[in-house]
Design a protein around this motif. Structure first.
Motif, PDB file in Angstrom:
ATOM      1  N   ARG A  10     -38.219 133.486  45.248  1.00 13.49           N
ATOM      2  CA  ARG A  10     -39.564 133.978  44.936  1.00 13.49           C
ATOM      3  C   ARG A  10     -40.709 133.158  45.529  1.00 13.49           C
ATOM      4  NH1 ARG A  10     -39.127 139.062  42.396  1.00 13.49           N
ATOM      5  NH2 ARG A  10     -37.250 139.042  41.117  1.00 13.49           N
ATOM      6  N   LEU A  11     -40.388 132.048  46.168  1.00 14.53           N
ATOM      7  CA  LEU A  11     -41.469 131.175  46.635  1.00 14.53           C
ATOM      8  C   LEU A  11     -42.417 131.913  47.569  1.00 14.53           C
ATOM      9  CD1 LEU A  11     -42.552 128.279  46.398  1.00 14.53           C
ATOM     10  CD2 LEU A  11     -41.167 127.669  48.397  1.00 14.53           C
ATOM     11  N   ASP A  12     -41.875 132.772  48.425  1.00 13.73           N
ATOM     12  CA  ASP A  12     -42.737 133.514  49.352  1.00 13.73           C
ATOM     13  C   ASP A  12     -43.594 134.562  48.652  1.00 13.73           C
ATOM     14  OD1 ASP A  12     -42.650 132.417  51.854  1.00 13.73           O
ATOM     15  OD2 ASP A  12     -40.889 133.541  52.497  1.00 13.73           O
ATOM     16  N   ASP A  13     -43.219 134.922  47.414  1.00 14.68           N
ATOM     17  CA  ASP A  13     -44.025 135.898  46.669  1.00 14.68           C
ATOM     18  C   ASP A  13     -45.280 135.273  46.064  1.00 14.68           C
ATOM     19  OD1 ASP A  13     -42.058 137.744  47.227  1.00 14.68           O
ATOM     20  OD2 ASP A  13     -41.068 137.547  45.281  1.00 14.68           O
ATOM     21  N   LEU A  14     -45.318 133.951  46.036  1.00 11.07           N
ATOM     22  CA  LEU A  14     -46.465 133.258  45.456  1.00 11.07           C
ATOM     23  C   LEU A  14     -47.575 133.151  46.498  1.00 11.07           C
ATOM     24  CD1 LEU A  14     -44.525 130.459  43.541  1.00 11.07           C
ATOM     25  CD2 LEU A  14     -45.502 132.564  42.609  1.00 11.07           C
ATOM     26  N   PRO A  15     -48.827 133.270  46.085  1.00 11.64           N
ATOM     27  CA  PRO A  15     -49.932 133.351  47.051  1.00 11.64           C
ATOM     28  C   PRO A  15     -50.221 132.021  47.749  1.00 11.64           C
ATOM     29  CG  PRO A  15     -50.773 133.309  44.802  1.00 11.64           C
ATOM     30  CD  PRO A  15     -49.290 133.428  44.690  1.00 11.64           C
TER      31      PRO A  15
ATOM     32  N   HIS B 220     -30.277 128.763  37.740  1.00 10.09           N
ATOM     33  CA  HIS B 220     -31.118 129.961  37.751  1.00 10.09           C
ATOM     34  C   HIS B 220     -32.548 129.627  38.170  1.00 10.09           C
ATOM     35  CE1 HIS B 220     -27.876 131.960  35.510  1.00 10.09           C
ATOM     36  NE2 HIS B 220     -28.479 133.104  35.797  1.00 10.09           N
ATOM     37  N   ARG B 221     -33.063 128.493  37.690  1.00  9.62           N
ATOM     38  CA  ARG B 221     -34.437 128.116  38.056  1.00  9.62           C
ATOM     39  C   ARG B 221     -34.546 127.834  39.547  1.00  9.62           C
ATOM     40  NH1 ARG B 221     -35.607 123.221  35.123  1.00  9.62           N
ATOM     41  NH2 ARG B 221     -33.497 123.209  34.307  1.00  9.62           N
ATOM     42  N   LEU B 222     -33.566 127.110  40.079  1.00 11.14           N
ATOM     43  CA  LEU B 222     -33.597 126.788  41.500  1.00 11.14           C
ATOM     44  C   LEU B 222     -33.429 128.048  42.344  1.00 11.14           C
ATOM     45  CD1 LEU B 222     -33.893 124.225  43.199  1.00 11.14           C
ATOM     46  CD2 LEU B 222     -31.396 124.077  43.304  1.00 11.14           C
ATOM     47  N   ALA B 223     -32.514 128.922  41.916  1.00 10.49           N
ATOM     48  CA  ALA B 223     -32.301 130.172  42.651  1.00 10.49           C
ATOM     49  C   ALA B 223     -33.554 131.045  42.603  1.00 10.49           C
ATOM     50  CB  ALA B 223     -31.105 130.913  42.060  1.00 10.49           C
ATOM     51  N   TRP B 224     -34.186 131.121  41.425  1.00 11.61           N
ATOM     52  CA  TRP B 224     -35.404 131.921  41.308  1.00 11.61           C
ATOM     53  C   TRP B 224     -36.474 131.416  42.276  1.00 11.61           C
ATOM     54  CZ3 TRP B 224     -40.542 131.417  40.456  1.00 11.61           C
ATOM     55  CH2 TRP B 224     -41.245 132.573  40.136  1.00 11.61           C
TER      56      TRP B 224
ATOM     57  N   SER C 251     -30.677 137.113  42.420  1.00 11.30           N
ATOM     58  CA  SER C 251     -29.496 137.765  42.990  1.00 11.30           C
ATOM     59  C   SER C 251     -28.273 136.882  42.812  1.00 11.30           C
ATOM     60  CB  SER C 251     -29.721 138.049  44.472  1.00 11.30           C
ATOM     61  OG  SER C 251     -29.738 136.834  45.208  1.00 11.30           O
ATOM     62  N   SER C 252     -27.112 137.501  42.819  1.00  8.74           N
ATOM     63  CA  SER C 252     -25.872 136.734  42.665  1.00  8.74           C
ATOM     64  C   SER C 252     -25.676 135.774  43.825  1.00  8.74           C
ATOM     65  CB  SER C 252     -24.679 137.693  42.559  1.00  8.74           C
ATOM     66  OG  SER C 252     -24.598 138.528  43.711  1.00  8.74           O
ATOM     67  N   GLY C 253     -26.079 136.205  45.023  1.00 11.44           N
ATOM     68  CA  GLY C 253     -25.934 135.321  46.180  1.00 11.44           C
ATOM     69  C   GLY C 253     -26.785 134.069  46.061  1.00 11.44           C
ATOM     70  N   ALA C 254     -28.046 134.260  45.633  1.00 14.07           N
ATOM     71  CA  ALA C 254     -28.935 133.102  45.474  1.00 14.07           C
ATOM     72  C   ALA C 254     -28.425 132.181  44.379  1.00 14.07           C
ATOM     73  CB  ALA C 254     -30.351 133.559  45.154  1.00 14.07           C
ATOM     74  N   LEU C 255     -27.910 132.763  43.287  1.00  8.56           N
ATOM     75  CA  LEU C 255     -27.393 131.943  42.192  1.00  8.56           C
ATOM     76  C   LEU C 255     -26.166 131.152  42.633  1.00  8.56           C
ATOM     77  CD1 LEU C 255     -27.646 131.122  39.245  1.00  8.56           C
ATOM     78  CD2 LEU C 255     -26.254 133.106  38.629  1.00  8.56           C
ATOM     79  N   THR C 256     -25.306 131.773  43.400  1.00 11.54           N
ATOM     80  CA  THR C 256     -24.126 131.065  43.907  1.00 11.54           C
ATOM     81  C   THR C 256     -24.536 129.903  44.804  1.00 11.54           C
ATOM     82  OG1 THR C 256     -22.783 133.076  43.810  1.00 11.54           O
ATOM     83  CG2 THR C 256     -22.016 131.316  45.274  1.00 11.54           C
ATOM     84  N   GLU C 257     -25.519 130.152  45.670  1.00  9.33           N
ATOM     85  CA  GLU C 257     -25.978 129.096  46.582  1.00  9.33           C
ATOM     86  C   GLU C 257     -26.625 127.952  45.810  1.00  9.33           C
ATOM     87  OE1 GLU C 257     -28.956 128.549  50.454  1.00  9.33           O
ATOM     88  OE2 GLU C 257     -28.497 130.553  49.674  1.00  9.33           O
ATOM     89  N   ALA C 258     -27.444 128.279  44.822  1.00 10.43           N
ATOM     90  CA  ALA C 258     -28.101 127.233  44.035  1.00 10.43           C
ATOM     91  C   ALA C 258     -27.086 126.446  43.218  1.00 10.43           C
ATOM     92  CB  ALA C 258     -29.150 127.844  43.112  1.00 10.43           C
TER      93      ALA C 258
ATOM     94  N   LEU D  38     -57.166 131.359  37.204  1.00 12.26           N
ATOM     95  CA  LEU D  38     -55.751 131.055  36.973  1.00 12.26           C
ATOM     96  C   LEU D  38     -55.075 132.132  36.126  1.00 12.26           C
ATOM     97  CD1 LEU D  38     -55.804 127.216  36.253  1.00 12.26           C
ATOM     98  CD2 LEU D  38     -55.612 128.410  38.447  1.00 12.26           C
ATOM     99  N   ARG D  39     -53.887 132.514  36.549  1.00 12.15           N
ATOM    100  CA  ARG D  39     -53.028 133.418  35.786  1.00 12.15           C
ATOM    101  C   ARG D  39     -51.801 132.608  35.359  1.00 12.15           C
ATOM    102  NH1 ARG D  39     -50.745 138.949  38.472  1.00 12.15           N
ATOM    103  NH2 ARG D  39     -50.343 137.473  40.165  1.00 12.15           N
ATOM    104  N   LEU D  40     -51.696 132.364  34.063  1.00 15.43           N
ATOM    105  CA  LEU D  40     -50.657 131.484  33.527  1.00 15.43           C
ATOM    106  C   LEU D  40     -49.460 132.280  33.042  1.00 15.43           C
ATOM    107  CD1 LEU D  40     -52.864 129.105  31.325  1.00 15.43           C
ATOM    108  CD2 LEU D  40     -52.239 128.829  33.711  1.00 15.43           C
ATOM    109  N   GLY D  41     -48.260 131.736  33.279  1.00 10.51           N
ATOM    110  CA  GLY D  41     -47.053 132.394  32.801  1.00 10.51           C
ATOM    111  C   GLY D  41     -45.935 131.396  32.570  1.00 10.51           C
ATOM    112  N   VAL D  42     -44.964 131.793  31.769  1.00  9.45           N
ATOM    113  CA  VAL D  42     -43.772 130.986  31.488  1.00  9.45           C
ATOM    114  C   VAL D  42     -42.545 131.845  31.755  1.00  9.45           C
ATOM    115  CG1 VAL D  42     -42.444 129.762  29.725  1.00  9.45           C
ATOM    116  CG2 VAL D  42     -44.945 129.579  29.754  1.00  9.45           C
ATOM    117  N   LEU D  43     -41.584 131.296  32.493  1.00 14.37           N
ATOM    118  CA  LEU D  43     -40.301 131.952  32.716  1.00 14.37           C
ATOM    119  C   LEU D  43     -39.210 131.082  32.116  1.00 14.37           C
ATOM    120  CD1 LEU D  43     -40.490 133.266  36.403  1.00 14.37           C
ATOM    121  CD2 LEU D  43     -40.307 134.638  34.329  1.00 14.37           C
ATOM    122  N   ARG D  44     -38.537 131.603  31.103  1.00 18.90           N
ATOM    123  CA  ARG D  44     -37.475 130.849  30.433  1.00 18.90           C
ATOM    124  C   ARG D  44     -36.137 131.345  30.971  1.00 18.90           C
ATOM    125  NH1 ARG D  44     -38.797 131.197  24.173  1.00 18.90           N
ATOM    126  NH2 ARG D  44     -37.312 129.463  24.063  1.00 18.90           N
ATOM    127  N   LEU D  45     -35.571 130.571  31.887  1.00 22.56           N
ATOM    128  CA  LEU D  45     -34.331 130.935  32.559  1.00 22.56           C
ATOM    129  C   LEU D  45     -33.165 130.138  31.978  1.00 22.56           C
ATOM    130  CD1 LEU D  45     -35.766 131.143  36.177  1.00 22.56           C
ATOM    131  CD2 LEU D  45     -35.362 132.996  34.571  1.00 22.56           C
TER     132      LEU D  45
END
Length: 719
Positions: free
Chosen positions: A244-249, A236-240, A495-502, A224-231
């Motif tokens: 990024r979901l496809d970047d996850l293995p 912002h969390r939903l847009a991220w 991205s601004s587009g993803a943030l606007t959509e979220a 396991l590789r653990l991380g925290v993203l404070r958005l």
């Protein structure tokens, strides 16, 4: 017993279990130690090992070896329906006949009971709730206690009320442990027990059977590789996640803290083109099964789940776990992230905490063991009753919600103060002491866990080491993999587009309010003449709320307006505008009143407000604003009766709340005259609905006064 020969036999069984008969599969030394303790020494053992260690291999191998030596069936007590299904399939591969009794298969119970009687079953998996079922406890459990060859307690931390996931049904195991014949081995397993929980469970395992052997291993998870993203916020969390979901293995799990959030996130991700499914406590069993199968087969990128998925899912190649919102306990968090990386070299674990997390923690903390006064009141009611009382019969007589009342009664049952029988609950008359010190300690422990979770989020040290130390793992050292050890591996930018959509998704207002159709049972016992189905001419129609308090969109914006500490004032302009949008969408929906709506209904003739002690200005300005924008007359407000103060409604169970509300409201003469002068549908406006009973009582009064339809409209909806 020849241990060398037993070891050879055990390894052969393991090879069959993993689908490689004649292969090279071998138990590891720590697994063999557990098997030998159960089979050769017939001991009671507690195994505390990390997720993926292979606890199920221990008890399945031990089952086969014990059955070959004439032992009775293995009984596995587990709260995990998903894991039960996995284990039944795994057992079949090794020729083990396994069946399960749980809430999802009641139609099979009679047949399974018959198979138990005839000795056809090698393994019986039982949910802990069955242990407290009257028929099972009185008829099946005694026979099992006599015939059981091995008792397995899975997720054994649930036994201990020091643990993060205490379940009172598990305490029934004390009875079964005490009644097991001498020499019947017992295995308790968990991946999430600190030193105190380990000692408590080991002590309970020793009931009637001597000291328990404790086998505890290191809890580091190298994959396991653990991380925290404070958005900054939910958008912002939903847009991220959307970017990024496809970047996850591989495929994985996205955890949320509430049902509403899970459904909201799943809907957004589907709109973005991701194959995902939601999985919550409200998901139908057939849909749960399909979701599990789809994830196992990698047909979905992720399940968006609440803790209903929790411990009970076994997918060795799960590639990631993401939390949108922080659990309140680092131990619970360790358990959930432990689903990932069991059979792969690398898996990503990310926590995206939110500002709303602590409000959700506070809600769950508020439903702990009740104060002594409420417990004593319940015991007194049961003592004075001339018959067993069911939960619906008890509700009007005690000030507790049904789920909390049931949990309390289960604890009292194990403590010997009450007894569950056919038809309900009875008092035993045995002395009972309210252990205030223990309950207070548990509450402090919960607070400490919450602080530890805050520390996990903000800490700069190794994250895996932190979690291991929370579980009192003496071997905890820096992992070298987490974002604090090795640096972040995913950027927080969106991205601004993803943030606007979220943002647009979270800004979409509207939630349906399901009206009450039935009065609670037992109202006559408290002097209220309401029973059965609410007459159609006294019911509220289906209503609307701007949002749910538990969602991550409008919920985050409404909570500050509705907390007890919030200052009362006029409804904010943006909130009023959003409510107007909800009403406009409602009017255009089927059964709405806009021209062209399918099955169009008559347009509302006016607006009526519910009175509010805590937020009178907020409710009044909302009603006035809606009337003005909708060009509707403000017909007035219901009023409090002189008795309203005496019967102030508590947020307790339905019967108690209805008892208070039924005596609290009246239709003033001015409002009655307005309704008579302008007959038709009315909008009934309030700030918040949790149970729906205030709206039901208000609708009943208005319909009796001449309104031919009552349309509830609130800012917020609980749940």
């Amino acid at each position: 017993m020849d241990l060398l020969q037993l070891r050879t036999e055990a390894d052969t069984v393991l090879a069959e279990l993993v689908g490689d008969p004649g292969g090279t599969a071998r138990l590891r030394e720590d697994q063999w130690q557990a098997v030998a303790a159960l089979v050769a020494e017939r001991r009671r053992a507690l195994v505390v090992q990390r997720t993926g260690w292979g606890k199920s291999a221990v008890y399945f191998v031990a089952t086969v070896l014990l059955r070959r030596r004439g032992a009775g069936p293995t009984v596995i007590v587990s709260p995990l329906l998903a894991l039960m299904r996995n284990q039944v399939e795994a057992a079949a591969r090794a020729g083990i006949r396994a069946r399960t009794i749980n809430s999802a298969n009641p139609e099979e119970w009679d047949a399974i009971h018959a198979e138990i009687e005839s000795g056809e079953i090698d393994v019986l998996l039982v949910s802990p709730e069955r242990l407290n079922s009257v028929d099972f406890r009185d008829q099946v459990l005694p026979k099992l206690a006599v015939t059981t060859g091995l008792l397995v307690v899975d997720e054994a931390h649930c036994i201990s009320d020091w643990g993060h996931d205490f379940r009172p049904d598990y305490r029934r195991l004390r009875t079964m442990l005490a009644e097991l014949p001498a020499g019947v081995p017992v295995l308790a397993t968990t991946a999430t027990a600190n030193a105190r929980v380990t000692a408590d469970v080991a002590e309970q395992l020793g009931t009637g059977g001597g000291d328990a052997l404790v086998l505890r291993g290191p809890l580091n998870r190298e994959s396991l590789r653990l991380g925290v993203l404070r958005l900054p916020d939910a958008a912002h969390r939903l847009a991220w996640l959307g970017e990024r979901l496809d970047d996850l293995p591989g495929s994985g799990i996205v955890y949320t803290l509430t049902v509403a959030a899970a459904e909201e996130v799943a809907a957004y991700l589907r709109q973005r083109g991701y194959p995902v499914a939601s999985y919550t406590g409200k998901t139908e069993n057939a849909d749960r099964l399909q979701a599990e199968e789809d994830l196992l087969a990698n047909r979905v990128k992720a399940l968006v789940a609440t803790s209903a998925l929790g411990m009970g899912f076994d997918k060795p190649d799960l590639g990631f776990v993401v939390h949108l919102g922080s659990p309140s306990s680092p131990i619970a968090y360790y358990q959930q992230v432990g689903r990932a990386g069991r059979g792969v070299e690398h898996a990503d674990v990310l926590l995206l905490p939110g500002r709303e997390d602590e409000a959700i923690w506070a809600y769950f903390a508020s439903v702990g063991f009740p104060p002594e006064e409420q417990v004593r009141r319940t015991l007194d009611v049961l003592a004075r009753a001339d018959r067993p009382l069911s939960l619906p019969a008890l509700e009007p007589l005690v000030d507790l919600r049904r789920s909390r009342l049931e949990t309390m009664l289960k604890v009292l049952d194990v403590d010997g103060a009450v007894h569950r029988v056919k038809g309900g609950w009875t008092a035993t008359g045995r002395p009972w002491t309210y252990d205030a010190e223990r309950y207070a300690w548990v509450a402090r422990q919960r607070e400490a866990e919450q602080q530890a979770m805050r520390d996990y989020v903000t800490g700069t040290g190794c994250r895996m080491e932190f979690l291991q130390r929370q579980l009192d793992d003496e071997g905890a050292v820096p992992c070298g993999r987490c974002d604090n050890c090795a640096g972040p591996w995913l950027a927080p930018e969106v991205s601004s587009g993803a943030l606007t959509e979220a943002t647009g998704e979270l800004d979409r207002p509207g939630a349906e309010i399901e009206p009450r159709r039935m009065w609670p049972s037992g109202m006559a016992a408290v002097g209220v003449d309401l029973k059965g189905r609410i007459p159609a001419d006294r019911q509220a129609a289906g209503g609307r709320a701007l949002g749910r308090l538990s969602d991550i969109g409008w919920g985050n914006r409404l909570r500050p307006l509705l907390t007890p500490q919030a200052k009362d004032g006029p409804v904010p302009d943006d909130v009023l505008a959003a409510v107007v949008t909800v009403v406009a969408d409602w009017a255009r929906s089927p059964g709405g009143w806009a021209p062209g709506a399918a099955d169009a209904a008559p347009r509302p003739v006016g607006v009526v407000a519910l009175p509010s002690r805590s937020r009178p200005h907020l409710v009044a300005s909302l009603a006035e604003g809606l009337a003005k924008v909708g060009r509707l007359p403000l017909l007035g407000s219901l009023a409090y009766t002189p008795e309203a103060e005496e019967f102030a409604a508590h947020r307790s169970n339905s019967a108690q709340r209805l008892r208070a509300l039924a005596a609290s409201f009246t239709v003033p003469d001015t409002l009655a005259a307005a309704l008579a002068a302008t007959p038709g549908p009315v909008l009934l406006v309030d700030d918040y609905t949790e149970t729906g009973w205030t709206l039901a009582v208000g609708a009943r009064l208005l319909r009796a006064a001449g309104a031919d339809r009552v349309l509830p409209l609130t800012l917020a909806l609980a749940g």
